[in-house]
Write a protein that holds these residues in place. Structure first.
Motif, mmCIF file in Angstrom:
data_model
loop_
_atom_site.group_PDB
_atom_site.id
_atom_site.type_symbol
_atom_site.label_atom_id
_atom_site.label_comp_id
_atom_site.label_asym_id
_atom_site.label_seq_id
_atom_site.Cartn_x
_atom_site.Cartn_y
_atom_site.Cartn_z
ATOM 1 N N CYS A 8 0.807 -1.227 0.000
ATOM 2 C CA CYS A 8 0.000 0.000 0.000
ATOM 3 C C CYS A 8 0.840 1.278 0.000
ATOM 4 O O CYS A 8 0.327 2.353 -0.279
ATOM 5 N N GLY A 9 2.117 1.170 0.358
ATOM 6 C CA GLY A 9 2.983 2.336 0.375
ATOM 7 C C GLY A 9 2.967 3.118 1.671
ATOM 8 O O GLY A 9 3.704 4.086 1.817
ATOM 9 N N GLY A 10 2.150 2.722 2.629
ATOM 10 C CA GLY A 10 2.084 3.417 3.913
ATOM 11 C C GLY A 10 3.255 3.049 4.805
ATOM 12 O O GLY A 10 3.922 2.033 4.591
ATOM 13 N N PRO A 11 3.538 3.863 5.822
ATOM 14 C CA PRO A 11 4.609 3.533 6.765
ATOM 15 C C PRO A 11 4.361 2.165 7.404
ATOM 16 O O PRO A 11 3.263 1.883 7.880
ATOM 17 N N ALA A 12 5.360 1.306 7.390
ATOM 18 C CA ALA A 12 5.211 -0.072 7.882
ATOM 19 C C ALA A 12 4.891 -0.126 9.373
ATOM 20 O O ALA A 12 4.213 -1.041 9.825
ATOM 21 N N GLU A 13 5.351 0.857 10.145
ATOM 22 C CA GLU A 13 5.130 0.851 11.592
ATOM 23 C C GLU A 13 3.736 1.333 11.972
ATOM 24 O O GLU A 13 3.311 1.163 13.105
ATOM 25 N N GLU A 14 3.042 1.981 11.067
ATOM 26 C CA GLU A 14 1.736 2.570 11.372
ATOM 27 C C GLU A 14 0.609 1.742 10.780
ATOM 28 O O GLU A 14 0.689 1.287 9.653
ATOM 29 N N GLY A 15 -0.436 1.564 11.547
ATOM 30 C CA GLY A 15 -1.624 0.891 11.050
ATOM 31 C C GLY A 15 -1.484 -0.620 10.989
ATOM 32 O O GLY A 15 -0.465 -1.194 11.338
#
Length: 60
Positions: A8-15
């Protein structure tokens, strides 16, 4: 150093990326985990290749 979800391209640590991990079982990565750039992906009958403009070629 920040790493990103390659689906998804989002920060791996978040969500929660459980859905991304499940999708990655059947699909190649779409985003570079190092820099979050969208990669050029080619799917073949025997596998896939993905190329980041910054980090080069990945294969699977």
């Amino acid at each position: 150093m920040t790493f990103y979800c390659d689906h998804c391209g989002g920060p791996a640590e978040e969500g929660d990326h459980a859905g991304c991990l499940a999708a990655r079982a059947m699909e190649p990565p779409r985003y570079c985990a190092r820099c979050r750039r969208r990669m050029v992906v080619q799917v073949t009958p025997t596998g896939w290749s993905a190329r980041c403009a910054e980090h080069g070629l990945l294969g699977g």
